[in-house]
Design an enzyme around this catalytic site. Structure first.
Site, short mmCIF file in Angstrom:
data_model
loop_
_atom_site.label_atom_id
_atom_site.label_comp_id
_atom_site.label_asym_id
_atom_site.label_seq_id
_atom_site.Cartn_x
_atom_site.Cartn_y
_atom_site.Cartn_z
N CYS A 1 0.84 -1.20 0.00
CA CYS A 1 0.00 0.00 0.00
C CYS A 1 0.87 1.25 0.00
CB CYS A 1 -0.92 0.00 1.22
SG CYS A 1 -2.15 1.33 1.21
N CYS A 2 1.90 1.26 0.86
CA CYS A 2 2.83 2.40 0.88
C CYS A 2 3.52 2.55 -0.48
CB CYS A 2 3.87 2.21 1.97
SG CYS A 2 3.24 2.35 3.66
N CYS B 1 7.69 3.44 5.95
CA CYS B 1 6.91 3.23 4.73
C CYS B 1 7.79 2.91 3.54
CB CYS B 1 6.07 4.48 4.42
SG CYS B 1 7.06 5.95 4.12
N CYS C 1 -3.61 4.59 9.33
CA CYS C 1 -2.34 4.04 9.82
C CYS C 1 -1.70 4.89 10.90
CB CYS C 1 -1.37 3.87 8.66
SG CYS C 1 -1.97 2.76 7.37
N CYS D 1 -1.04 8.64 6.98
CA CYS D 1 -2.40 8.37 6.50
C CYS D 1 -3.31 8.09 7.70
CB CYS D 1 -2.39 7.17 5.55
SG CYS D 1 -1.59 7.49 3.97
#
Length: 265
Positions: free
Chosen positions: A135-136, A246, A221, A218
């Site tokens: 995702c990162c 990340c 997170c 985010c």
């Protein structure tokens, strides 16, 4: 390509790496004796494009204020991941207005997001480190690559006091993977110094900082920290690894696990 050509290419690459490292070390020595404005002015005066990437955190706001107030020739960019806090998004516009500067937004590609969701689910990052790194990779690393394309210097808000694995952060370091020099002008600033500077200069900051969020990423997170916890304890708090990053500043093997949009079902 012949063996001889491969050897020549390897020698040339090694020479480039050595030159980049030597430049970074020389810059580090020069930056150490300067104040923040002097450090940024030095980088702005070098040949080559300088880019500052801001996450709108308190230290990043200090750097943005210095760039804007001194009208320095440094590009300011941010990564609009699509999962930021509303407070962070609002601060982008406020900061542009305050310092009369442009903060260029870089977004993830829709095809990459669709591929990620197809493989892991919208919030799959909670399920595994691999999924979180992916995702990162989609929301941060790929947009960052576009932001830094063609840059010679990458300015960040990294500080030694942010976490244990950032404790030795230099003022300048070679980023061999990206072929540039990373500049950390606030490496030696403590959080108390940052806060005092912000108060003295009237720098706009994210209201989440006053609600227990010293480090803000985010929304899904990031959580507020408890008294006595490290500054970055609220980032990816469900993971056990103390080196939670990340991949922007600490390369991680799993960050290469980025779903290929062409393979999305």
């Amino acid at each position: 390509m012949t063996t001889q050509s491969l050897k020549a290419e390897a020698v040339a690459l090694e020479a480039d790496v050595m030159a980049l490292d030597a430049e970074a070390k020389a810059l580090n020595d020069k930056l150490e004796s300067l104040d923040l404005a002097g450090r940024l002015a030095l980088i702005a005066g070098l040949e080559g494009r300088a880019v500052f990437t801001t996450s709108l955190g308190i230290e990043d706001q200090v750097i943005t204020a210095a760039i804007g107030s001194n009208r320095l020739d440094i590009e300011v960019a941010t990564l609009k991941t699509g999962r930021l806090f509303n407070e962070t998004v609002a601060l982008i516009d406020q900061t542009e207005e305050t310092y009369d500067i442009l903060i260029k937004r870089y977004y993830p590609e829709k095809a990459d997001i669709d591929a990620y969701v197809a493989q892991y689910g919208m919030n799959g990052f909670y399920e595994s480190v691999e999924a979180r790194h992916a995702c990162c990779g989609v929301r941060k690393l790929k947009p960052l690559a576009r932001a830094l394309d063609g840059a010679s210097y990458w300015i960040t808000g990294l500080r030694r006091g942010q976490s244990g694995n950032r404790a030795t952060t230099p003022f300048a370091e070679a980023d061999v993977e990206r072929g540039l020099i990373k500049i950390n002008p606030l490496a030696d600033w403590g959080i108390e110094t940052i806060q005092a500077h912000v108060a003295a200069e009237g720098i706009p900051v994210n209201p989440l900082h006053s609600r227990g969020y010293p480090s803000i990423g985010c929304e899904p997170c990031t959580r507020a920290i408890k008294p006595g916890e490290p500054e970055r304890a609220g980032r990816w708090w469900w993971e056990n690894d103390e080196k939670r990053e990340c991949g922007l500043h600490v390369p991680e093997a799993a960050s290469s696990i980025i779903p290929n949009a062409s393979n999305a079902a």
